[in-house]
Scaffold this motif. Structure first.
Motif, PDB file in Angstrom:
ATOM      1  N   ALA A 226       0.838  -1.200   0.000  1.00 49.88           N
ATOM      2  CA  ALA A 226       0.000   0.000   0.000  1.00 49.88           C
ATOM      3  C   ALA A 226       0.873   1.251   0.000  1.00 49.88           C
ATOM      4  O   ALA A 226       1.933   1.287   0.618  1.00 49.88           O
ATOM      5  CB  ALA A 226      -0.912   0.007   1.219  1.00 49.88           C
ATOM      6  N   THR A 227       0.395   2.269  -0.693  1.00 56.63           N
ATOM      7  CA  THR A 227       1.099   3.553  -0.685  1.00 56.63           C
ATOM      8  C   THR A 227       0.700   4.332   0.562  1.00 56.63           C
ATOM      9  O   THR A 227      -0.345   4.062   1.167  1.00 56.63           O
ATOM     10  CB  THR A 227       0.743   4.382  -1.931  1.00 56.63           C
TER      11      THR A 227
ATOM     12  N   ARG B  86      -0.563   7.194   0.653  1.00 64.52           N
ATOM     13  CA  ARG B  86      -1.876   7.802   0.380  1.00 64.52           C
ATOM     14  C   ARG B  86      -3.004   6.806   0.593  1.00 64.52           C
ATOM     15  O   ARG B  86      -4.071   7.166   1.078  1.00 64.52           O
ATOM     16  CB  ARG B  86      -1.933   8.352  -1.043  1.00 64.52           C
ATOM     17  N   GLU B  87      -2.801   5.551   0.218  1.00 63.63           N
ATOM     18  CA  GLU B  87      -3.833   4.528   0.418  1.00 63.63           C
ATOM     19  C   GLU B  87      -4.057   4.272   1.905  1.00 63.63           C
ATOM     20  O   GLU B  87      -5.203   4.151   2.360  1.00 63.63           O
ATOM     21  CB  GLU B  87      -3.446   3.236  -0.293  1.00 63.63           C
TER      22      GLU B  87
ATOM     23  N   ALA C 107      -5.952   7.203   3.293  1.00 66.25           N
ATOM     24  CA  ALA C 107      -7.366   7.158   2.914  1.00 66.25           C
ATOM     25  C   ALA C 107      -8.121   6.149   3.770  1.00 66.25           C
ATOM     26  O   ALA C 107      -9.256   6.402   4.196  1.00 66.25           O
ATOM     27  CB  ALA C 107      -7.503   6.802   1.434  1.00 66.25           C
TER      28      ALA C 107
END
Length: 76
Positions: free
Chosen positions: A30-31, A33-34, A37
């Motif tokens: 996962a990044t 940003r993910e 979120a």
């Protein structure tokens, strides 16, 4: 001047691997940003309790599912 705080790896790993129950390969793929979120989604205000069974039945009676997909009323 104090040094900047380090990245909170312990908290992020506890959230991704613990709260979300992501397997390690998903967490590490996962990044940032993910992950952010997902965290925002879990911090969103709750919308209240689910309706009682009777209230749900009344809603289902008042608003039944369509028997045909929308837009398929061309007479064929």
């Amino acid at each position: 001047m104090s040094a900047p705080a380090g990245f909170p790896w312990g908290e992020v790993m506890a959230f991704g691997l613990g709260r979300l129950a992501w397997p390690p390969e998903h967490f590490w793929a996962a990044t940032p940003r993910e992950i952010a979120a997902a965290l925002r989604a879990h911090q969103a205000p709750q919308r209240g309790p689910a309706p009682e069974r009777g209230a749900l039945a009344a809603l289902m009676d008042a608003y039944p599912d369509a028997t045909e997909p929308r837009g398929c009323h061309d007479g064929r």
